[in-house]
Design a protein around this motif. Structure first.
Motif, PDB file in Angstrom:
ATOM      1  N   VAL A 157       7.657  28.884   7.469  1.00 43.91           N
ATOM      2  CA  VAL A 157       8.744  27.974   7.796  1.00 43.91           C
ATOM      3  C   VAL A 157      10.046  28.714   7.501  1.00 43.91           C
ATOM      4  CG1 VAL A 157       9.840  25.766   7.318  1.00 43.91           C
ATOM      5  CG2 VAL A 157       7.351  25.941   7.285  1.00 43.91           C
ATOM      6  N   LEU A 158      10.860  28.878   8.526  1.00 45.88           N
ATOM      7  CA  LEU A 158      12.114  29.618   8.399  1.00 45.88           C
ATOM      8  C   LEU A 158      13.254  28.617   8.263  1.00 45.88           C
ATOM      9  CD1 LEU A 158      11.485  32.078  11.347  1.00 45.88           C
ATOM     10  CD2 LEU A 158      11.067  32.488   8.915  1.00 45.88           C
ATOM     11  N   LEU A 159      13.984  28.703   7.177  1.00 45.95           N
ATOM     12  CA  LEU A 159      15.076  27.761   6.929  1.00 45.95           C
ATOM     13  C   LEU A 159      16.408  28.368   7.362  1.00 45.95           C
ATOM     14  CD1 LEU A 159      15.614  25.658   3.744  1.00 45.95           C
ATOM     15  CD2 LEU A 159      17.420  27.196   4.485  1.00 45.95           C
ATOM     16  N   CYS A 160      17.186  27.573   8.106  1.00 48.45           N
ATOM     17  CA  CYS A 160      18.557  27.959   8.447  1.00 48.45           C
ATOM     18  C   CYS A 160      19.484  26.872   7.938  1.00 48.45           C
ATOM     19  CB  CYS A 160      18.749  28.043   9.952  1.00 48.45           C
ATOM     20  SG  CYS A 160      18.109  29.528  10.667  1.00 48.45           S
ATOM     21  N   ASP A 161      20.581  27.253   7.324  1.00 49.09           N
ATOM     22  CA  ASP A 161      21.496  26.267   6.761  1.00 49.09           C
ATOM     23  C   ASP A 161      22.728  26.110   7.646  1.00 49.09           C
ATOM     24  OD1 ASP A 161      23.202  24.716   5.182  1.00 49.09           O
ATOM     25  OD2 ASP A 161      22.226  25.435   3.375  1.00 49.09           O
ATOM     26  N   ARG A 187      25.105  23.740   7.116  1.00 49.32           N
ATOM     27  CA  ARG A 187      26.217  23.220   6.305  1.00 49.32           C
ATOM     28  C   ARG A 187      26.953  22.054   6.970  1.00 49.32           C
ATOM     29  NH1 ARG A 187      29.011  28.982   4.645  1.00 49.32           N
ATOM     30  NH2 ARG A 187      27.234  30.241   5.227  1.00 49.32           N
ATOM     31  N   ARG A 233      27.673  25.705  13.979  1.00 48.99           N
ATOM     32  CA  ARG A 233      26.737  26.556  13.274  1.00 48.99           C
ATOM     33  C   ARG A 233      25.295  26.109  13.567  1.00 48.99           C
ATOM     34  NH1 ARG A 233      28.330  29.414   8.271  1.00 48.99           N
ATOM     35  NH2 ARG A 233      30.263  28.266   8.389  1.00 48.99           N
ATOM     36  N   HIS A 266      24.208  27.292  16.912  1.00 47.10           N
ATOM     37  CA  HIS A 266      23.906  28.726  16.887  1.00 47.10           C
ATOM     38  C   HIS A 266      22.522  28.986  16.285  1.00 47.10           C
ATOM     39  CE1 HIS A 266      24.190  32.983  16.251  1.00 47.10           C
ATOM     40  NE2 HIS A 266      23.962  32.804  14.964  1.00 47.10           N
ATOM     41  N   HIS A 267      22.263  28.342  15.139  1.00 47.48           N
ATOM     42  CA  HIS A 267      20.955  28.524  14.493  1.00 47.48           C
ATOM     43  C   HIS A 267      19.828  28.034  15.402  1.00 47.48           C
ATOM     44  CE1 HIS A 267      22.590  29.981  10.846  1.00 47.48           C
ATOM     45  NE2 HIS A 267      22.984  28.835  10.336  1.00 47.48           N
ATOM     46  N   THR A 326      19.108  30.583  17.971  1.00 43.67           N
ATOM     47  CA  THR A 326      18.396  31.720  17.377  1.00 43.67           C
ATOM     48  C   THR A 326      16.921  31.389  17.176  1.00 43.67           C
ATOM     49  OG1 THR A 326      20.378  32.407  16.201  1.00 43.67           O
ATOM     50  CG2 THR A 326      18.290  33.260  15.375  1.00 43.67           C
ATOM     51  N   LEU A 327      16.659  30.216  16.596  1.00 43.12           N
ATOM     52  CA  LEU A 327      15.267  29.844  16.316  1.00 43.12           C
ATOM     53  C   LEU A 327      14.467  29.717  17.616  1.00 43.12           C
ATOM     54  CD1 LEU A 327      15.908  27.255  13.450  1.00 43.12           C
ATOM     55  CD2 LEU A 327      14.739  29.464  13.213  1.00 43.12           C
TER      56      LEU A 327
END
Lengths: 337, 337
Positions: free
Chosen positions: A98-102, A104, A109, A112-113, A116-117
């Motif tokens: 499990v890849l976490l992206c923050d 905020r 943002r 964008h994440h 990417t995912l």
């Protein structure tokens, strides 16, 4: 690793029982459209191969990348790390990352994440909000299934998993009544949080069923802070409100409540029992006395999110808001003699 | 988005100045092997395009995926989320996603996450340990650069960024001496932590420079908990150790110290000043009085990790352990009149 050493996969079960992987999966999941005979054959094959029907990772078949994206806006990781762990355990941590992206709390943002995912071809997404109120959907026409956890999506067509806050409010009062308290005050946080309102409603409903009302006759809404716990408690004591228990909306509020009670020479729980919320161990176990609290079962939220994603890989994702129960963790602040 | 709206990239700067992307990058970074004329041409092109030479993300040129892996074993996210944020800010959050994987201190899980991240072609890795002591290297012959943050790698050929704990111990004592304290005790956590030993050493060294010794003559090692802060303080008071300040090894210990001082009828900081460590806001700002503390600058650790990775994309990664300074955050527990 050699074939005889590796754990059996769904493929092995399908091969042995002479059906397709999809059919084997359906049979083991007890889904419809599989004949009783096929189901039995698949079950036997699974048994022979010591294939664990409890491993959710059985759903991870060829064609998936074994990566799940977790998009969070939780600035401390307090909510998202337990959800991440629960999800990873359910998928099988040896097969899924499990890849976490923050993000905020920032939509640009987050976008964008998300790109990417998706470009890295995650198999699914879990979206964790910063506060337990509806948040914007990340969109409907994504190539992978999405589950919202903790904060529901504002779009009812999305699938959201949240804590049952009304039931949690009831649970807290029921516990305090069971330990013999009758004059119960409720000091909680920011009234703009839906969860604060829901817990307060549950608390009032449960009190009414016992023929009781809140001590002081109203919910003390304020802030999610120790300082508010202290000042609200001092206010209650100054107003000479008769109180034998305080149900706090967070463990931090509860710490402030205990401080103020001790400052006024009162004993916890001898004079006043105190119940927290969140079961955040850095606050509950180091409190004097140790603090009873309500746990939102965040790991379970993560685990169920993983289950829903696995079901979605096989067929259709549900929709709507699913409420999961909280649990009460009794410690000395409510239960000591 | 249309070309005239998107921010200028290094490619645009290179095209306009008629040089390669590599040369444009070197010119903007002030590196050698670029003529003064070329440097000037590239600078002018960057200016015309409003290309920000301060954005570290200028290093992110074609051929990279814009993904950095953050491998952590920090179960609460308290350390890794600020490091993640610092790294993302340095790379430019609109161009890079930092993907966090939690290994929970388990080598097998870490290996699995590492393979997943490498197979998704991350550009580099940041490894964050659960405690500030040397941890095993994840390996030398990886296809991407690796920076260890918070916990150093046990392999001196790796590059590690850690807090300067000896200097932090000195910093704490210097502050307490500056606010007029002379009888300073040090109550800290688990003595098996190198960081606890280093901070204690710095504290003693700084005291010696002022011609002082620790109150009670020894460091009180114990556990990283409020309970230890309380009992160690009670012990000091019972032994009638003359003390006008307590330097605590963590904010949680400091909260216990303040509790015990208040319980003994002493004022903070009137009778005894109290200094924490970690600057964990949920503890420092809600303390009464608000708690002065030492901040490990975790976001800066993340930012510098990103800088080192960007430098590594261009050339060679350094090695060894780089110590970064902590900073003191004064609040009322040491500074009130």
């Amino acid at each position: 690793m050699p074939a005889e050493q590796r754990p059996a996969t769904l493929h092995d079960v399908a091969r042995l029982s002479g059906v397709s992987v999809a059919t084997a999966s359906k049979a083991l999941n007890g889904r419809e459209h599989v004949s009783a005979a096929t189901r039995e054959a698949v079950r036997k094959a699974a048994e022979m191969l010591a294939y664990s029907p409890n491993t959710l990772a059985r759903g991870l078949v060829a064609g998936r990348t074994g990566m799940i994206g977790l998009l969070t806006s939780d600035l401390e990781g307090r909510l998202s790390i337990p959800i991440l762990m629960g999800a990873e355990d359910a998928f099988g941590a040896d097969r899924t990352s499990v890849l976490l992206c923050d993000a905020r709390g920032d939509a640009i943002r987050e976008g964008h994440h998300l790109r990417t995912l998706l470009s890295r071809r995650v198999d699914g997404l879990i979206v964790v909000g910063a506060r337990p109120d509806p948040r914007p959907s990340i969109g409907r026409d994504l190539p992978v299934p999405v589950v919202y956890a903790y904060a529901p999506s504002a779009d009812p067509d999305d699938l959201s998993l949240v804590s049952d806050n009304v039931a949690a409010g009831r649970l807290g009062i029921r516990h305090l009544v069971e330990v013999g308290r009758r004059r119960i005050a409720h000091i909680t946080g920011d009234p703009s949080y839906g969860a604060a309102q829901d817990r307060a409603r549950g608390a009032r409903d449960e009190l009414a069923e016992h023929g009781l009302r809140l001590a002081g006759d109203r919910v003390l809404f304020g802030a999610w802070s120790e300082a508010w716990g202290r000042s609200a408690t001092r206010m209650l004591l100054t107003q000479r409100t008769a109180v034998d228990a305080i149900f706090a909306g967070s463990d931090q509020i509860a710490r402030g409540v205990i401080d103020a009670l001790h400052g006024a020479g009162l004993e916890v729980p001898g004079d006043v029992a105190v119940l927290g919320f969140d079961n955040w161990e850095i606050f509950t176990t180091s409190s004097t006395p140790p603090l009873s609290s309500i746990d939102m079962n965040l790991e379970t939220l993560g685990r169920v999110a993983a289950e829903r994603l696995l079901a979605a890989f096989d067929g259709r994702l549900g929709s709507g808001v699913e409420q999961l129960p909280c649990r009460l963790i009794p410690r000395e602040s409510t239960t000591a003699a």
